[in-house]
Structures are given as C-alpha cells and as structure tokens.
Design a protein around this motif. Structure first.
Motif, PDB file in Angstrom:
ATOM      1  N   ASP A   1       0.860  -1.184   0.000  1.00  0.00           N
ATOM      2  CA  ASP A   1       0.000   0.000   0.000  1.00  0.00           C
ATOM      3  C   ASP A   1       0.896   1.234   0.000  1.00  0.00           C
ATOM      4  O   ASP A   1       1.248   1.767   1.042  1.00  0.00           O
ATOM      5  CB  ASP A   1      -0.946  -0.001   1.201  1.00  0.00           C
ATOM      6  N   LEU A   2       1.230   1.691  -1.197  1.00  0.00           N
ATOM      7  CA  LEU A   2       2.197   2.772  -1.349  1.00  0.00           C
ATOM      8  C   LEU A   2       1.695   4.067  -0.738  1.00  0.00           C
ATOM      9  O   LEU A   2       2.455   4.815  -0.123  1.00  0.00           O
ATOM     10  CB  LEU A   2       2.518   2.966  -2.834  1.00  0.00           C
TER      11      LEU A   2
ATOM     12  N   SER B   1       1.348   0.090 -16.398  1.00  0.00           N
ATOM     13  CA  SER B   1       1.982   1.385 -16.166  1.00  0.00           C
ATOM     14  C   SER B   1       1.843   1.777 -14.704  1.00  0.00           C
ATOM     15  O   SER B   1       0.847   1.459 -14.042  1.00  0.00           O
ATOM     16  CB  SER B   1       1.342   2.458 -17.050  1.00  0.00           C
ATOM     17  N   TYR B   2       2.872   2.493 -14.209  1.00  0.00           N
ATOM     18  CA  TYR B   2       2.831   3.077 -12.873  1.00  0.00           C
ATOM     19  C   TYR B   2       2.473   4.560 -12.930  1.00  0.00           C
ATOM     20  O   TYR B   2       2.672   5.274 -11.947  1.00  0.00           O
ATOM     21  CB  TYR B   2       4.189   2.913 -12.185  1.00  0.00           C
ATOM     22  N   LEU B   3       1.955   5.027 -14.036  1.00  0.00           N
ATOM     23  CA  LEU B   3       1.595   6.429 -14.206  1.00  0.00           C
ATOM     24  C   LEU B   3       0.082   6.597 -14.137  1.00  0.00           C
ATOM     25  O   LEU B   3      -0.674   5.781 -14.683  1.00  0.00           O
ATOM     26  CB  LEU B   3       2.113   6.959 -15.544  1.00  0.00           C
TER      27      LEU B   3
ATOM     28  N   MET C   1       1.121  11.465 -12.496  1.00  0.00           N
ATOM     29  CA  MET C   1       1.638  11.094 -11.177  1.00  0.00           C
ATOM     30  C   MET C   1       2.255   9.704 -11.274  1.00  0.00           C
ATOM     31  O   MET C   1       1.567   8.731 -11.595  1.00  0.00           O
ATOM     32  CB  MET C   1       0.548  11.116 -10.111  1.00  0.00           C
ATOM     33  N   PHE C   2       3.546   9.642 -11.027  1.00  0.00           N
ATOM     34  CA  PHE C   2       4.243   8.353 -10.964  1.00  0.00           C
ATOM     35  C   PHE C   2       4.148   7.809  -9.545  1.00  0.00           C
ATOM     36  O   PHE C   2       4.436   8.519  -8.571  1.00  0.00           O
ATOM     37  CB  PHE C   2       5.705   8.503 -11.366  1.00  0.00           C
ATOM     38  N   ALA C   3       3.757   6.567  -9.416  1.00  0.00           N
ATOM     39  CA  ALA C   3       3.677   5.914  -8.111  1.00  0.00           C
ATOM     40  C   ALA C   3       4.187   4.497  -8.282  1.00  0.00           C
ATOM     41  O   ALA C   3       3.440   3.601  -8.700  1.00  0.00           O
ATOM     42  CB  ALA C   3       2.241   5.914  -7.591  1.00  0.00           C
ATOM     43  N   GLY C   4       5.474   4.299  -7.981  1.00  0.00           N
ATOM     44  CA  GLY C   4       6.037   2.985  -8.221  1.00  0.00           C
ATOM     45  C   GLY C   4       7.404   2.802  -7.615  1.00  0.00           C
ATOM     46  O   GLY C   4       7.893   3.627  -6.827  1.00  0.00           O
TER      47      GLY C   4
END
Length: 861
Positions: free
Chosen positions: A275-276, A372-374, A542-545
């Motif tokens: 859970d980032l 994708s992480y975007l 938004m990059f989340a990775g």
C-alpha cells in the motif's frame, strides 16, 4: 460503458453508554444526630463549591484569552471529516452540515432551496480504478474518495512471472482479504463494507447460495469470520492478523436482499500488496502517533479575485470547505475494470462570497492504463459566470507514503549536512537541480515556527528558472510518488509558489520516532484572469512505483536513487550482483559470490598488509625497549623508533595503504547492498519463512510483545521488536578475528587497550542488531574469508629477518645514529618517501649555536 453514482456512504459512531447503577433507598426508623450533621456539612460544601465554580468561569471568560476557533487549528478537524470508516468507533458526521463546517455564514445566509448546493450529495463514496487481478495487467489498484475528489489509497499489484506479487508488504505475514474501508455498524454487531477492489480476494469470494453472485459488495455487513463472531472493525482486523496467505476462510455476511439471515462465503486469502499511499490509521505497527489521516491530491482555490491563501494557512478564509467538498463523479468501465474517473464540483457564487463575480466549477480526472505506474491527472477550474474572474488553484501533493522498515532502514541523503527521513519531499527545478527536503528537518521547523511551518521551495517573486519544476514528489528508500509534466513537456512553467509541509501534529510526534513523520507539499498555479465560459487547466502525470533504475531513467527521476560516496563503484558492483543472481537464482548466494570475488581481487593488498602486521609483531620487543629507555623524553623516543625502523627496513605506512585502497570498494559494496531494490523481499531460502527479506533484519523471533519498550520499541528501542540471529554471528566472527589478529599484550597499557577494543566490539553489536540480512551475509562471508586468508598467509609468510645489531648500521646514542665504525662507509644520503613524509610532519628542531656564535641582546625593550 459509463456508470454514474452519487449514492450515500454513511458514517456513524457507536456510542457505548451503560445504564446507571441501581439506587436503593432504605427507611431509617431511628434517626441519628450524626447523620444530620454530616448531611448539613455536605450541603454547605456543595453550595460553596457551586458558587466558586460559577465565579471562576465568569472571570475566566472575562479576562483569560480564549483558544482560537476550530477552523483555525490546522487540518486536524478537516481530516477527521474526510476519513471513511477507519477508526473504531467511527465519528458520526452530520451530512447536513459536513460541507459547511468551515463556512462562517450565519443561519440567515443559508442557501435557498433552489440553489445548486441544496442538491449536492451529502455523503462520500469510495470508487476504485485498476485491478488486482493478474489477468487485467494493471500495476496499480487505486481507491478514490469523492470527498475532495482525492486519492485515499494506492496499492501496487504488478505480478512476477510466477504469478506472485512483485511488491508486497514486508512488515506482515498475515493473509489479505482486501481493502474494505470497514466501519463498525452503529445498529448491530458487525462491520460494514464500503469498498471492494476488483481482483481482491473479497471480490472473488464464492457463495454457497445460487442466487448470490460472487464476491462481497458495498453495504454488506460482516458478522463472522472463520466461525468467529465479529462485532467491530477492530475484531475483523484482529482475526485476519492470525491468518496466512493461501488460507481459505469462511465469512458470514448479512446482505440487504437476504434480510437478517447471514450468507456464507468462502475466501482464499492472498499476500498483502504494497500500500504505497494509505491513511495513517491503517498503516499498521510502523505508523506513529501524531500523523494525520489526510487524503492525497486534493484541490482548492489559492486565489479568488483579490483574496489569496495567507502564509502558513491551507485555504482562503471562509473557503476551507472546498478541499473537503463532495464531488459528483462518472466512471468509465472497460472490460469489467474501471480505468477512468471524472469528478465535478460546482461552486455557487453565494457560497464563494463577495470575492467571486460568478459561479465556478472544479473538474478533476484520473486515468489508469494497464502495465503502467503512471496516473494521468487533469485539473480544470471553469468560470461559469458572465464576468472575468482572477483565479488560481492549489494542488496538494500525495501523503501517507509507506513507512516500510523506517526503524531499521538506512536511507542515504544527498545533503552534506543532515540525514534523510523515512519519507522526504524531493523536487527538481531548472536552476537548482535535484533537491531533498528531509521530513526530520520539516518537523524541526514546524516545532520552532508553528505559525509558519511550511518550508518554501520557491516563491512567486523568484525568476522563472527557479519556478520551472521538472518533478515534485515524495521519496522513500525503495519507492517514489511524484508529479510529472505531461508527456513531451520538460517542466511545469505555470506555477508561482511551492512549499513542503507536514501532514502531522508536530507536538505529538514521539521522541526517537521523528523519522516516521508524515510529509507532503503543495503547488500553487499562477493567478490568471479567466474570461466567462473559459477554464484554467493543468494536465500532469503522477508516478507511483518502485525506484527501478531503468524505469526512473525513462521518466527523468534517476536522481532520486542516491548511492552517496563512491556511487560509481556501487553501480558497478550492483551489476555484478545481478549477474550472479541470474546465474544462481538466489540473491543470498549472489552476495556470497560477490564478496568472494571482491576479497579475492584484494588478496595481494591484504597479503602485504598481513606481512606488514607480522613484521610489526617481530619488532614489538625492540620497540618496547626503546620506549622504556626514553620513557621521559617523547622526542628522543620517536626519533629512536624512526631510526630503528629505518635500520631494519620497516615502513609503518605500508599497513595503512591497503586499508585506504580497500575503503572505496567496501563502502561501495555496502551502499550497493543498502540501496538495491532487488534485495527487497528476496528470501535467504524459499523454503524458510525466516529471513524472507534480505533488505531487512532476519526477524527470527518477535519479542516486542513482552520485552520492555526501551529495548524493543520501533525507533525508541535499542534492539527493535525482533530477535535477529545473523547480527549475533557477525559480532561473534568479529571477536574471533580480533583474538586471532591482535598480538599478545606486552604491558598493562596494551592489555587495557585490547580489553577496550573487545568491549567496543560488543557494544557494536547493538548498532549491528538491526542491519539488513543481506548486509549480514556480506559481513559473515567477508569475516570468514579474512580468517581463512590470515591463516593461509601466516603459513606462507617469508622467514623472519634477523634484526641487525646496532653497530652494523650505527650505534643509537641519545636517539641519533652514528656512522659505522667497521666499514667506515658513509650513508648514501638518499631518503625514502616515508622518511621525507616524517620530516615534513615532524621537522627536527634547529641545533643550538655555540656561545661564541650567539648574538648579544641589544638591551632595548
């Protein structure tokens, strides 16, 4: 297919009130004078106390300054309103006033029934984008909240080739049912389900009843899990904590269509996805007191007309409700998975106040793509009035980033002074390049300057290059969440102000847990005169990775991976480590092979150092004699020792040079193992649950439930909540090396020095106790190699050279060496490099002149 929904999601509280105790009256047929006397004193005391309290309260209101209203206390009240069923019990929110708490209007200024605000949804709804289903190909499962049109939770769901989660939570080994935002029911025992993510075990649950479809649904009441009755959300979490991934459990659910008869579902639990982003209240044991539950990526107005957000505040006065208002939403569903969501919030002129020339509309959108992480985002503020309006928006950053292993991990900071916290604010501008603002520094600033706690990144009066932002986000040891410009654009050029801030109550963060403080940031757009029916719009990603080097390089985020000193060496050794892993299929074996290769390459240098140490032991008795001879004359003793070392051909600097050459390699290898993402959640052995994460301690045994806080606390304890066996082996090998390599003591001073070194090695065990398992494997391998190397080198050393007599090279008299009397030869006069260095460091004092050469003093003063 397009779905539209604005249904209610109730928030209630379970008030626990017990009946008053029984009051019994017994007739007293024999009155006692003492009873009347006691009752009279009691009555007198009661009247006096009441009068004193009334006078005190009156004086307090008249003369004592009153605390500020709730609207000025920061974000604590707003964040409590924004939460969806995370506490037990849950605070009840009156839907009729939840959106106007921060509005200062009186009842006389209430909206008329025909106003657009009167038909607004009054309760928040949770929706999801993406999926946890491996077949869907999505890497993110996002939970969005219609309150603020914000992000409540982001989970990473990418899979490996074997079908396992590529990035799972490493702080728990329990089974995962899914994020349900479960809330304790205020009417009956059980907890209400508020969201069910696609592909989660809860969504895949199977029912024995043929008329019920698969999966839990929003609104279901969970009353039992695994045959155990559930009365609250806390009990649901407690039961799930005892489960394991792959375990199948039963869940009893009361659904509206089935009346009061529970329906039985069977669920196969999975591992916890990472859970980032999350609310602090569901962060688990790693969360600390003082961090706030705040939704991420909220939007509000930073300027309207001639009014703007004051310094140190989060909203324009009277318009705080905008950030927590409830949006309408539309969701696009493709292939059974929601991938796009649009949020709309109309703002009437009446609620905006006198600063507005007409109504506005805020429109937000989120879009996910498989693989994708975007997350593509869009912010649009539209002028619905018939006159131009000067408008600017504020976009808040993410917060609540994972605190994975903050109490043992070592994050490297690019700043020369000051270290990094578990989560920091990072940004990059055209003029300044990459910068990191430590969460620990933000906390110190908030404590020192509570009226202006935000750390400015840039202001509106700075040059355009300072305000051109390439990225801004949050940074953890292995993961990053950052705002990026749209594809094809290098930087944001329409920002006027940006600052980093806390999402926590600074005064409540416990001592020694400051590294776990919650941080965020905000970006303010330029103020623009927007014509009627026109919009102020900003597109972004938004990059989340994970911080994978190749992935970050494509996005321009490579600077967020910090190796510290000798970064080139770390990257080179990291490449070799990955090659060994591809060859062997196990990172523990790869670390052993890498350590062996490095130590083997350094063997010639290590052997020279061993020869030098052996020679030093041989010369120790002679050096001791010189020390005893000149124990009262330091200068003569040093000169005699230098001359003796020169006579026997011994260079003490030869032992320091190998250590200096090995230092970059050892530090680079240490940094490589500390930073490498690939070691995360890699196990020492796939057959063992012990040491299942080489990037963290081996965690052999949990003793945090019985060992006192001073030793086992997370951050507050010296050792941590787990007993780790690998650091014990490391320190044990260090002691063996010290015993084998250290020469025997020749006097009391040397013996005392050796005892102190042994004590320091034992004390070092405290600092090594939370070292990641991968580093422990490196230290164990290196120590075993060093022991074997010293034993082999000792057997292959050349025979000891006899120490030449003093007369053979000159007699030592008072610390000086005379010429040889037997040969009559003079010394060549050539000086070695070591002799020249000694002369520069300790120059010989000039010789005194004879009396006949000295000048007489002039007698003048």
């Amino acid at each position: 297919m397009r779905l539209s929904h604005s249904g209610p999601l109730r928030q209630n509280t379970k008030r626990l009130t017990g009946p008053p105790g029984p009051l019994r009256c017994y007739p007293d047929t024999h009155p006692n004078p003492i009873v009347f006397f006691v009752e009279r004193r009691l009555l007198t005391w009661f009247i006096a106390s009441t009068l004193f309290l009334a006078i005190y309260m009156t004086l307090n209101v008249m003369f004592v300054p009153q605390p500020p209203p709730a609207a000025d206390r920061g974000d604590a009240v707003a964040e409590a309103d924004a939460r969806i069923g995370q506490a037990d019990p849950v605070d009840e929110i009156d839907p009729s006033v939840s959106d106007s708490v921060a509005d200062d209007r009186s009842d006389d200024d209430a909206e008329s029934p025909d106003d657009i605000d009167s038909v607004r949804p009054q309760q928040a709804t949770l929706i999801t984008l993406g999926s946890m289903d491996p077949a869907s190909g999505y890497h993110i499962l996002a939970t969005l909240n219609t309150r603020g049109g914000a992000v409540q939770r982001l989970e990473l769901t990418e899979r490996t080739d074997r079908g396992n989660l590529k990035y799972r939570r490493v702080d728990t080994t329990s089974g995962y049912l899914g994020y349900l935002a479960a809330e304790t029911s205020p009417r009956q025992d059980g907890c209400i389900v508020h969201v069910v993510g696609p592909g989660t075990p809860a969504a895949l649950a199977t029912s024995e009843a043929s008329d019920l479809g698969p999966g839990l649904r929003v609104g279901d009441l969970i009353v039992a899990v695994g045959g155990r009755a559930i009365s609250s959300a806390a009990e649901l979490r407690a039961v799930l904590d005892t489960t394991r991934p792959g375990q199948t459990i039963s869940i009893e659910v009361v659904r509206g269509s089935s009346g009061d008869r529970p329906q039985l579902f069977s669920v196969k639990l999975s591992e916890h996805p990472l859970d980032l982003l999350r609310l602090s209240s569901v962060g688990g044991d790693d969360e600390v007191l003082g961090n706030l539950d705040r939704l991420s990526c909220r939007v509000t107005l930073s300027q309207l007309g001639n009014r703007s957000i004051p310094t140190g505040q989060s909203s324009i006065e009277g318009l705080r409700w905008i950030a927590d208002a409830i949006y309408d939403h539309d969701v696009d569903v493709t292939g059974g998975v929601a991938a796009d969501a649009v949020f709309t919030l109309p703002l009437s002129q009446r609620r905006l106040g006198s600063a507005a020339n007409g109504p506005l509309q805020i429109k937000r959108s989120y879009s996910l793509k498989p693989g994708s992480y975007l997350i593509d985002m869009d912010v649009n503020v539209r002028n619905l009035g018939d006159q131009p309006q000067r408008i600017a928006y504020r976009l808040e950053g993410p917060n609540g980033m994972t605190l994975e292993g903050w109490w043992y991990s070592t994050k490297i900071s690019p700043n020369f002074f000051g270290g990094a916290a578990a989560r920091d604010v990072v940004y990059k501008t055209v003029s300044d390049g990459h910068r990191l603002l430590s969460g620990y520094d933000l906390l110190k600033r908030a404590k020192k300057q509570p009226l202006d706690p935000d750390q400015a990144i840039f202001g509106e009066d700075e040059p355009e290059a300072n305000r051109s932002v390439r990225y801004a986000g949050l940074d953890a040891q292995y993961f990053n969440v950052a705002y990026l410009p749209p594809e094809g654009i290098e930087s944001f050029t329409t920002l006027r102000r940006a600052s980093a801030s806390l999402a926590a109550e600074a005064s409540l963060i416990p001592v020694h847990q400051e590294r776990a403080v919650n941080v965020t940031f905000f970006l303010d757009s330029l103020a623009v005169d927007v014509p009627p029916e026109a919009s102020l719009r900003q597109s972004l990603r938004m990059f989340a990775g994970p911080k994978e080097p190749e992935l970050l390089s494509d996005l321009g985020l490579s600077d967020s991976i910090e190796y510290g000193w000798f970064g080139g060496v770390s990257k080179f050794l990291g490449g070799i480590l990955h090659a060994f892993n591809r060859l062997m299929g196990n990172y523990a074996i790869a670390i052993i092979l890498l350590t062996v290769v490095v130590r083997a390459c350094l063997f010639p240098i290590s052997r020279n150092a061993a020869v030098n140490a052996q020679r030093m032991q041989e010369l120790a008795p002679e050096l001791k004699k010189i020390s005893e001879k000149y124990k009262d004359d330091m200068e003569a003793r040093l000169k005699a020792q230098r001359e003796f070392q020169k006579r026997v051909g011994f260079n003490p600097l030869a032992g320091c040079l190998p250590a200096l050459l090995q230092l970059p390699i050892f530090i680079g290898l240490y940094r490589c193992l500390s930073v490498d993402l690939e070691l995360r959640q890699e196990a020492l052995s796939s057959r063992l649950q012990w040491a299942s994460n080489l990037a963290g301690p081996d965690m052999l045994y949990f003793w945090g439930d019985w060992l006192w806080e001073y030793l086992s606390g997370r951050g507050t304890g010296w050792l941590g909540p787990y007993f780790n066996i690998l650091p014990v082996f490391v320190v044990f090998l260090f002691l063996i090396q010290q015993k084998l390599f250290m020469p025997p003591a020749t006097d009391e001073q040397t013996a005392m020095t050796q005892k102190i070194m042994t004590i320091m090695t034992l004390m070092m065990a405290i600092f090594f106790f939370r070292v990641p398992a991968g580093l422990c494997i490196y230290f164990i391998t290196s120590s075993l190699w060093g022991i074997a190397e010293r034993i082999i080198v000792k057997k292959t050393l050349p025979p000891s050279k006899p120490i030449p007599a003093a007369a053979a090279a000159g007699d030592v008299i008072d610390g000086t060496v005379t010429g040889s009397k037997s040969t009559g030869k003079k010394s060549s006069g050539k000086k070695s490099l070591a002799d020249r260095i000694r002369e520069q460091v300790n120059p010989e004092p000039p010789k005194a002149l004879p009396p006949n050469k000295r000048k007489r003093p002039s007698g003048k003063r």
